[in-house]
Design a protein around this motif. Structure first.
Motif, PDB file in Angstrom:
ATOM      1  N   HIS A 157      71.638  29.446  57.906  1.00 27.10           N
ATOM      2  CA  HIS A 157      70.442  30.233  58.189  1.00 27.10           C
ATOM      3  C   HIS A 157      69.678  29.762  59.420  1.00 27.10           C
ATOM      4  O   HIS A 157      68.663  30.373  59.780  1.00 27.10           O
ATOM      5  CB  HIS A 157      69.517  30.239  56.960  1.00 27.10           C
ATOM      6  N   ARG A 158      70.161  28.723  60.067  1.00 23.20           N
ATOM      7  CA  ARG A 158      69.531  28.332  61.320  1.00 23.20           C
ATOM      8  C   ARG A 158      69.692  29.414  62.382  1.00 23.20           C
ATOM      9  O   ARG A 158      68.975  29.433  63.379  1.00 23.20           O
ATOM     10  CB  ARG A 158      70.125  27.009  61.812  1.00 23.20           C
ATOM     11  N   ILE A 159      70.601  30.326  62.164  1.00 17.91           N
ATOM     12  CA  ILE A 159      70.819  31.414  63.115  1.00 17.91           C
ATOM     13  C   ILE A 159      69.578  32.310  63.212  1.00 17.91           C
ATOM     14  O   ILE A 159      69.335  32.955  64.238  1.00 17.91           O
ATOM     15  CB  ILE A 159      72.073  32.245  62.728  1.00 17.91           C
ATOM     16  N   VAL A 160      68.756  32.341  62.129  1.00 17.23           N
ATOM     17  CA  VAL A 160      67.527  33.143  62.150  1.00 17.23           C
ATOM     18  C   VAL A 160      66.275  32.264  62.119  1.00 17.23           C
ATOM     19  O   VAL A 160      65.163  32.764  61.909  1.00 17.23           O
ATOM     20  CB  VAL A 160      67.495  34.152  60.969  1.00 17.23           C
ATOM     21  N   ASN A 161      66.446  30.968  62.342  1.00 17.53           N
ATOM     22  CA  ASN A 161      65.309  30.051  62.327  1.00 17.53           C
ATOM     23  C   ASN A 161      64.395  30.332  63.526  1.00 17.53           C
ATOM     24  O   ASN A 161      64.831  30.311  64.671  1.00 17.53           O
ATOM     25  CB  ASN A 161      65.812  28.604  62.366  1.00 17.53           C
ATOM     26  N   SER A 162      63.128  30.551  63.251  1.00 18.76           N
ATOM     27  CA  SER A 162      62.175  30.871  64.324  1.00 18.76           C
ATOM     28  C   SER A 162      61.540  29.632  64.940  1.00 18.76           C
ATOM     29  O   SER A 162      60.858  29.729  65.959  1.00 18.76           O
ATOM     30  CB  SER A 162      61.058  31.775  63.777  1.00 18.76           C
ATOM     31  N   GLY A 163      61.726  28.480  64.294  1.00 20.45           N
ATOM     32  CA  GLY A 163      61.079  27.267  64.763  1.00 20.45           C
ATOM     33  C   GLY A 163      59.644  27.125  64.291  1.00 20.45           C
ATOM     34  O   GLY A 163      58.958  26.164  64.643  1.00 20.45           O
ATOM     35  N   TYR A 164      59.184  28.053  63.465  1.00 21.44           N
ATOM     36  CA  TYR A 164      57.802  28.039  62.988  1.00 21.44           C
ATOM     37  C   TYR A 164      57.576  26.945  61.952  1.00 21.44           C
ATOM     38  O   TYR A 164      56.534  26.286  61.942  1.00 21.44           O
ATOM     39  CB  TYR A 164      57.451  29.409  62.398  1.00 21.44           C
ATOM     40  N   HIS A 165      58.554  26.768  61.071  1.00 24.18           N
ATOM     41  CA  HIS A 165      58.417  25.794  59.981  1.00 24.18           C
ATOM     42  C   HIS A 165      58.993  24.450  60.413  1.00 24.18           C
ATOM     43  O   HIS A 165      60.046  24.381  61.052  1.00 24.18           O
ATOM     44  CB  HIS A 165      59.139  26.293  58.727  1.00 24.18           C
ATOM     45  N   GLY A 166      58.312  23.376  60.021  1.00 26.65           N
ATOM     46  CA  GLY A 166      58.733  22.039  60.413  1.00 26.65           C
ATOM     47  C   GLY A 166      59.819  21.463  59.528  1.00 26.65           C
ATOM     48  O   GLY A 166      60.258  22.069  58.540  1.00 26.65           O
ATOM     49  N   LYS A 167      60.254  20.256  59.877  1.00 28.23           N
ATOM     50  CA  LYS A 167      61.322  19.586  59.127  1.00 28.23           C
ATOM     51  C   LYS A 167      60.918  19.323  57.684  1.00 28.23           C
ATOM     52  O   LYS A 167      61.743  19.422  56.772  1.00 28.23           O
ATOM     53  CB  LYS A 167      61.699  18.276  59.822  1.00 28.23           C
ATOM     54  N   GLU A 168      59.658  18.966  57.461  1.00 24.79           N
ATOM     55  CA  GLU A 168      59.198  18.677  56.100  1.00 24.79           C
ATOM     56  C   GLU A 168      59.306  19.900  55.208  1.00 24.79           C
ATOM     57  O   GLU A 168      59.622  19.783  54.020  1.00 24.79           O
ATOM     58  CB  GLU A 168      57.755  18.173  56.133  1.00 24.79           C
ATOM     59  N   PHE A 169      59.039  21.068  55.779  1.00 25.18           N
ATOM     60  CA  PHE A 169      59.122  22.314  55.018  1.00 25.18           C
ATOM     61  C   PHE A 169      60.543  22.520  54.489  1.00 25.18           C
ATOM     62  O   PHE A 169      60.758  22.781  53.298  1.00 25.18           O
ATOM     63  CB  PHE A 169      58.703  23.483  55.909  1.00 25.18           C
ATOM     64  N   PHE A 170      61.526  22.391  55.378  1.00 28.27           N
ATOM     65  CA  PHE A 170      62.913  22.612  54.967  1.00 28.27           C
ATOM     66  C   PHE A 170      63.439  21.456  54.109  1.00 28.27           C
ATOM     67  O   PHE A 170      64.304  21.672  53.254  1.00 28.27           O
ATOM     68  CB  PHE A 170      63.796  22.821  56.194  1.00 28.27           C
ATOM     69  N   HIS A 171      62.915  20.270  54.326  1.00 28.96           N
ATOM     70  CA  HIS A 171      63.312  19.142  53.471  1.00 28.96           C
ATOM     71  C   HIS A 171      62.897  19.415  52.028  1.00 28.96           C
ATOM     72  O   HIS A 171      63.685  19.184  51.089  1.00 28.96           O
ATOM     73  CB  HIS A 171      62.660  17.854  53.977  1.00 28.96           C
ATOM     74  N   GLU A 172      61.669  19.921  51.849  1.00 23.13           N
ATOM     75  CA  GLU A 172      61.192  20.235  50.505  1.00 23.13           C
ATOM     76  C   GLU A 172      61.998  21.379  49.896  1.00 23.13           C
ATOM     77  O   GLU A 172      62.332  21.359  48.702  1.00 23.13           O
ATOM     78  CB  GLU A 172      59.700  20.602  50.581  1.00 23.13           C
ATOM     79  N   LEU A 173      62.365  22.381  50.729  1.00 24.44           N
ATOM     80  CA  LEU A 173      63.167  23.507  50.249  1.00 24.44           C
ATOM     81  C   LEU A 173      64.518  23.021  49.728  1.00 24.44           C
ATOM     82  O   LEU A 173      64.930  23.335  48.595  1.00 24.44           O
ATOM     83  CB  LEU A 173      63.339  24.521  51.385  1.00 24.44           C
ATOM     84  N   TRP A 174      65.219  22.218  50.553  1.00 22.26           N
ATOM     85  CA  TRP A 174      66.541  21.742  50.152  1.00 22.26           C
ATOM     86  C   TRP A 174      66.472  20.780  48.980  1.00 22.26           C
ATOM     87  O   TRP A 174      67.355  20.771  48.094  1.00 22.26           O
ATOM     88  CB  TRP A 174      67.244  21.096  51.344  1.00 22.26           C
TER      89      TRP A 174
END
Length: 334
Positions: free
Chosen positions: A50-67
């Motif tokens: 899904h990085r193909i649609v990543n806008s760069g708006y959300h930081g690393k911590e956001f995706f770390h919590e998601l995963w």
């Protein structure tokens, strides 16, 4: 059963944006709505993550919590801002459901999304309008305060001088002394009203002297001692200083009305890039309820958001209240 599953898939495909990925996040399936909103073909998406649609708006911590959430087998829900192939941005409310193997470990993820771009755009516009309204309100406060001080205030002062002259003459009417006393009270009320609208010291000298003066007046009015500490090394943009002043003013007003205390604390300090404020009391407290959020709390949050900052209130019955805010030292230009 197979027919029901097929019907369920059709209904889901018609109503939502759907994707299925493996345990590493590689896309295995997307429906037509995913292709439509992302503007990528199915062939361009399959095998990518899904990085193909990543806008760069959300930081690393956001995706770390998601995963961390979905890898533990729990469902994740939240809003994501993505970027389509043509560069356009869109928001989706996303639910990611892990499929678990017999050992309880995720082997596949189902992501169901619904576009909320119009809603997010409306929220952004509402925030811009609120910021504009507060700016206009402050300008009107400033104008009326100046008129009270320089116009009505000076006229009353001139009248007081004339009365003093009459009082200095022998044989003056006894009623003049009472009129002079009433005039002094009226002048004090006008000065107080002008200060409440917008203290001139805030514009002339800055937020630190304005807050110090306000805490002293607050103590005189409510009988609540304020332990005030302000460690600011410079002046800041007028809008930031105004937001800081109003947040402290609103928090102290709430303490004066509801906290039932004899003492409160106000601390203002700065760090790299931010101004911090904490207003604390050990009063009766309250149970914060989102559906019953008062105008005062809303005003503090909006003032902070209006300059790119944040504000929050922590309280519990019998445990006092703490209001904190973090404001940027410089306004972000958009």
């Amino acid at each position: 059963m197979l027919k029901q599953l097929t019907q369920l898939k059709i209904a889901l495909d018609e109503s939502s944006i759907v994707a299925v990925t493996d345990q590493k996040g590689r896309i295995q399936y997307v429906n037509d709505k995913f292709c439509e909103i992302s503007k990528y073909s199915r062939a361009e998406l399959i095998g990518r993550d899904h990085r193909i649609v990543n806008s760069g708006y959300h930081g690393k911590e956001f995706f770390h919590e998601l995963w961390e959430t979905i890898l533990s087998g729990r469902v994740w829900r939240g809003e994501l801002r993505n970027r389509a192939k043509d560069g356009s941005l869109y928001w989706v409310y996303t639910t990611i459901v892990p499929f678990l193997n017999k050992d309880g470990e995720p082997y596949q993820f189902l992501a169901i999304r619904n576009e909320v771009t119009p809603l997010k755009n409306a929220e952004a516009e509402l925030k811009r309008m609120m910021t504009r309204v507060m700016h206009i309100q402050e300008e009107e406060r400033k104008r009326i305060s100046r008129e009270l001080h320089d116009g009505i205030g000076q006229s009353l002062f001139g009248l007081a001088i004339q009365l003093d002259r009459l009082l200095a003459e022998p044989g003056h009417a006894p009623e003049l002394a009472n009129i002079r006393q009433d005039l002094s009270s009226l002048m004090q009320d006008v000065r107080g009203l002008a200060w409440e609208l917008r203290p001139s010291v805030l514009d002339d000298l800055g937020v630190a002297p304005a807050l110090r003066s306000y805490t002293e007046l607050f103590t005189q009015h409510y009988g609540i001692q304020v332990r005030f500490s302000c460690k600011l090394s410079a002046r800041f943009d007028r809008r930031i200083e105004t937001a800081l002043y109003r947040i402290v003013q609103e928090a102290l007003t709430n303490i004066g009305k509801y906290a039932k205390v004899l003492e409160a604390r106000v601390e203002v300090w700065e760090s790299d890039g931010f101004i911090h404020v904490c207003i604390e009391d050990e009063g009766v407290g309250f149970a914060p309820l989102p559906e019953r959020q008062g105008v005062g709390l809303f005003s503090m949050e909006e003032r902070a958001r209006g300059v790119g900052g944040t504000a929050q209130v922590d309280s519990a019955p019998g445990q006092g209240t703490v209001v904190t805010a973090d404001l940027p030292k410089r306004l972000l230009t958009t």
